[in-house]
Design a protein around this motif. Structure first.
Motif, short mmCIF file in Angstrom:
data_model
loop_
_atom_site.label_atom_id
_atom_site.label_comp_id
_atom_site.label_asym_id
_atom_site.label_seq_id
_atom_site.Cartn_x
_atom_site.Cartn_y
_atom_site.Cartn_z
N VAL A 121 108.26 -67.12 69.79
CA VAL A 121 107.86 -68.27 68.97
C VAL A 121 108.96 -69.32 68.89
CG1 VAL A 121 107.16 -69.01 66.65
CG2 VAL A 121 106.21 -66.91 67.63
N THR A 122 110.20 -68.87 68.75
CA THR A 122 111.30 -69.81 68.49
C THR A 122 112.26 -69.98 69.66
OG1 THR A 122 112.89 -68.20 67.62
CG2 THR A 122 111.21 -69.04 66.09
N GLY A 123 112.26 -69.04 70.61
CA GLY A 123 113.24 -69.08 71.69
C GLY A 123 114.59 -68.54 71.27
N ARG A 124 114.69 -68.01 70.06
CA ARG A 124 115.96 -67.49 69.55
C ARG A 124 116.00 -65.97 69.67
NH1 ARG A 124 115.67 -71.03 63.90
NH2 ARG A 124 115.65 -73.09 64.92
N THR A 125 117.20 -65.44 69.90
CA THR A 125 117.38 -63.99 69.98
C THR A 125 117.98 -63.48 68.68
OG1 THR A 125 117.62 -63.89 72.39
CG2 THR A 125 118.65 -62.13 71.13
N VAL A 126 117.28 -62.56 68.04
CA VAL A 126 117.83 -61.90 66.86
C VAL A 126 119.00 -61.05 67.32
CG1 VAL A 126 117.38 -60.28 64.98
CG2 VAL A 126 115.58 -61.87 65.74
N PRO A 127 120.17 -61.14 66.69
CA PRO A 127 121.33 -60.39 67.17
C PRO A 127 121.13 -58.88 67.06
CG PRO A 127 121.79 -61.38 65.03
CD PRO A 127 120.50 -61.96 65.51
N PRO A 128 121.76 -58.11 67.95
CA PRO A 128 121.68 -56.65 67.85
C PRO A 128 122.09 -56.20 66.45
CG PRO A 128 122.79 -57.30 69.87
CD PRO A 128 122.62 -58.54 69.06
N SER A 129 121.34 -55.27 65.89
CA SER A 129 121.56 -54.75 64.55
C SER A 129 121.29 -55.81 63.48
CB SER A 129 123.00 -54.22 64.39
OG SER A 129 123.13 -53.46 63.23
N GLY A 130 120.65 -56.90 63.88
CA GLY A 130 120.34 -57.97 62.94
C GLY A 130 118.88 -57.99 62.56
N ILE A 131 118.49 -58.99 61.78
CA ILE A 131 117.11 -59.17 61.36
C ILE A 131 116.71 -60.61 61.62
CG2 ILE A 131 117.21 -57.35 59.60
CD1 ILE A 131 117.66 -59.51 57.50
N PRO A 132 115.40 -60.93 61.64
CA PRO A 132 114.96 -62.30 61.92
C PRO A 132 115.60 -63.34 61.01
CG PRO A 132 113.10 -60.82 62.09
CD PRO A 132 114.25 -59.99 61.58
N LEU A 133 115.95 -62.97 59.80
CA LEU A 133 116.58 -63.91 58.87
C LEU A 133 117.88 -64.46 59.44
CD1 LEU A 133 116.13 -65.14 56.06
CD2 LEU A 133 117.50 -63.27 55.11
N ASP A 134 118.54 -63.69 60.33
CA ASP A 134 119.79 -64.14 60.95
C ASP A 134 119.58 -65.39 61.80
OD1 ASP A 134 121.33 -62.05 59.84
OD2 ASP A 134 120.77 -60.71 61.47
N VAL A 135 118.35 -65.63 62.25
CA VAL A 135 118.07 -66.81 63.06
C VAL A 135 117.04 -67.72 62.38
CG1 VAL A 135 118.77 -65.82 65.28
CG2 VAL A 135 116.42 -65.48 64.46
N GLY A 136 116.99 -67.63 61.05
CA GLY A 136 116.16 -68.57 60.29
C GLY A 136 114.69 -68.24 60.23
N CYS A 137 114.33 -66.95 60.39
CA CYS A 137 112.91 -66.56 60.41
C CYS A 137 112.64 -65.42 59.43
CB CYS A 137 112.51 -66.09 61.81
SG CYS A 137 112.80 -67.27 63.14
N PHE A 337 129.61 -43.98 62.90
CA PHE A 337 129.64 -45.23 63.64
C PHE A 337 128.67 -46.25 63.04
CE2 PHE A 337 127.70 -47.87 67.00
CZ PHE A 337 128.83 -48.56 67.44
N ARG A 338 129.11 -47.48 62.91
CA ARG A 338 128.27 -48.58 62.44
C ARG A 338 128.32 -49.71 63.46
NH1 ARG A 338 126.61 -48.35 57.20
NH2 ARG A 338 126.31 -50.61 57.14
N TYR A 339 127.17 -50.14 63.91
CA TYR A 339 127.09 -51.18 64.92
C TYR A 339 127.41 -52.54 64.30
CZ TYR A 339 125.59 -53.28 69.32
OH TYR A 339 125.56 -53.95 70.51
N GLN A 340 128.28 -53.27 64.92
CA GLN A 340 128.68 -54.58 64.43
C GLN A 340 127.93 -55.69 65.18
OE1 GLN A 340 130.79 -54.90 61.75
NE2 GLN A 340 130.66 -52.65 61.75
N LYS A 341 127.33 -56.59 64.42
CA LYS A 341 126.63 -57.72 65.04
C LYS A 341 127.62 -58.60 65.79
CE LYS A 341 124.61 -59.11 61.21
NZ LYS A 341 123.76 -59.86 60.26
N PRO A 342 127.25 -59.11 66.96
CA PRO A 342 128.15 -60.00 67.72
C PRO A 342 128.32 -61.32 67.00
CG PRO A 342 125.98 -59.94 68.73
CD PRO A 342 125.96 -58.91 67.65
N SER A 343 129.46 -61.95 67.22
CA SER A 343 129.74 -63.22 66.55
C SER A 343 129.11 -64.41 67.27
CB SER A 343 131.26 -63.43 66.45
OG SER A 343 131.85 -63.37 67.75
N LYS A 344 128.81 -64.25 68.57
CA LYS A 344 128.24 -65.35 69.34
C LYS A 344 126.74 -65.12 69.56
CE LYS A 344 132.50 -66.35 71.88
NZ LYS A 344 133.14 -66.47 73.23
N PRO A 345 125.96 -66.19 69.58
CA PRO A 345 124.51 -66.04 69.79
C PRO A 345 124.21 -65.53 71.20
CG PRO A 345 125.14 -68.37 69.84
CD PRO A 345 126.35 -67.60 69.38
#
Length: 479
Positions: A121-137, A337-345
């Motif tokens: 829908v948006t062309g955006r990738t939700v970051p690994p270990s992230g949620i849609p809110l991370d990209v405004g959704c 172990f806890r997965y860390q979200k990447p800093s770059k899109p």
């Protein structure tokens, strides 16, 4: 009372996923509010029935939720093959005048995965270990939106629409009070002619499999999306019942490193660094899997969505990359172990558009294609004499009982409160009756006047809602 307060008071959780409390999920400000109407799993028909018969309510709820979250864009994302559903929603949008748009998606698996939907829908990738809110959704599925509409009218979530299909005599949509037994739901669908069978709670790809004996004791919760009855010789049963030891053995002895599991992985194609074939390779040369918890490639197992495409569609050797990922995820969690979200899109890969698995072909691989073309138009109302309402139907802490044995309750009364300072959602009585028993796990309510011998559900078949157009849809044309 605000809409958010109404949602919290109604005890709504995500009806199509893990059951995250909706009043927490929708307490945000976003650019996109997306209604997930793609009904990800083959065979399920609940959301499609709701779109046709509750279109105005769904559109209204989407508009209300979009306004509450201040979304600039409000979309209902559905498969492009859902023509009747799209027509019903379009008519509702035109009638209400709400700023809601339809977003047609191709008919592939897993179109209904929320991260895949965000990417489409948006062309955006939700970051690994992230949620849609991370990209405004923010995303909510169709049944959740219908529950939001009901909440706006002061009605709590006490009943659940679900698909009952597979090897039953009358596949249908069942509207069941929470806590209804699986057995009563199956009886309402005409039962099955099989002497031995399994029951899938959910869809064939990610649903949980139960033996007929196990299913006897299970009940409907807020996250139950469907029940599928399957013969014992169905291929997907063999896959779902394969022991972990076999999965690990096959990873060592049978993986040919073709990398198809990676090439078809939906998460990998959206830009995530998950490469299942590398995890299989590392296991092949390691005697003790625990030694791999520090390996960077293996740690990517934590971002596997467990969609099953790798083992049910991509792998030519019939082995189990998903099972291996699940096993490694468990080891990684136990290691701390806890997965860390990447800093770059991240960005989707160019080849993503041509690596999509058709839903029908998925069904064929699983051996359930004989049930794929069912047109389910009938909705039946279940009126059981007894319900066993679980106090844990959501992500977070189980509810604390708010009733005692012998207490009379009406449908909609609160019977479970969220512990203070905890994540959770209220639980309500789903029928009128008397509380028979209370534990820290469930509240049993029996309709006044029934006895322990009256366990068979009383049913009230709703009138089948047929199309008025008279143009009979070709079998499978909308799937």
């Amino acid at each position: 009372m605000t809409l958010l307060e109404q949602i919290e008071s109604a005890g709504i959780v995500g009806c199509g996923g893990a059951g995250f409390p909706a009043h927490k999920k929708l307490n945000c400000r976003v650019e996109y509010l997306i209604v997930n109407a793609a009904e990800c799993e083959p065979l399920l028909r609940t959301d499609r029935w709701l779109m046709i018969h509750k279109a105005k309510e769904i559109v209204t709820a989407a508009a209300l939720a979009g306004s509450m979250t201040e979304a600039s864009h409000i979309y209902i994302a559905l498969k492009e093959t859902y023509r009747e559903e799209a027509a019903a929603l379009t008519a509702a949008i035109e009638e209400t005048g709400y700023p809601v748009k339809l977003f047609p998606m191709r008919n592939f698996y897993p179109a209904g995965d929320e991260q895949i939907m965000v990417c489409d829908v948006t062309g955006r990738t939700v970051p690994p270990s992230g949620i849609p809110l991370d990209v405004g959704c923010v995303i909510a599925n169709t049944a959740t939106m219908y529950a939001v509409f009901e909440a706006s009218q002061g009605k709590p979530l006490t009943r659940k629409y679900l698909t009952v299909t597979g090897a039953v005599n009358e596949p249908c949509i069942v509207r069941a009070p929470l806590g209804s037994s699986f057995s009563d739901c199956l009886r309402l669908a005409g039962g099955t002619g099989l002497s031995r069978y399994y029951v899938l709670a959910g869809g064939p790809m990610m649903g949980k499999l139960y033996s007929m004996e196990e299913a006897e004791s299970l009940t409907v919760t807020k996250t139950t999306s469907g029940l599928i009855v399957l013969p014992e010789d169905t291929p997907l049963i063999r896959r779902k019942t394969a022991p972990v030891s076999l999965s690990l053995k096959l990873a060592k002895t049978s993986c040919i490193q073709c990398s198809y599991c990676t090439q078809m992985c939906p998460r990998y194609l959206t830009g995530h660094p998950l490469r299942p074939h590398l995890i299989m390779r590392k296991l092949a040369f390691c005697e003790n899997p625990k030694e791999l918890v520090g390996d960077r490639d293996v740690q990517q197992a934590m971002i596997c969505s467990e969609c099953g495409l790798c083992e049910n569609y991509a792998c030519p050797m019939g082995i189990y990359p998903r099972q291996v990922n699940i096993y490694m995820k468990d080891l990684l969690k136990k290691s701390g172990f806890r997965y860390q979200k990447p800093s770059k899109p991240l960005h989707e890969l160019p080849e993503r558009a041509c690596r999509r698995a058709p839903s029908r072909r998925i069904a064929a691989r699983l051996g359930v294609d004989r049930y794929y073309d069912y047109e389910i138009r009938l909705c039946r109302e279940l009126e059981p004499g007894t319900v066993t309402v679980s106090l844990s139907q959501h992500i977070g802490a189980p509810c604390i009982p708010a009733v005692v044995p012998g207490q009379r309750v009406s449908e909609g009364d609160v019977i479970g409160n969220v512990p203070e300072h905890s994540l959770g959602a209220l639980i309500h009585a789903s029928i009128d009756g008397v509380v028979e028993s209370v534990t820290d796990r469930a509240v049993v309510i029996r309709t006044a006047g029934t006895t322990g011998r009256e366990e068979r559900a009383k049913t009230q078949p709703q009138k089948a809602l047929e199309r008025e157009s008279g143009a009979a849809e070709a079998k499978g044309g909308n799937v």
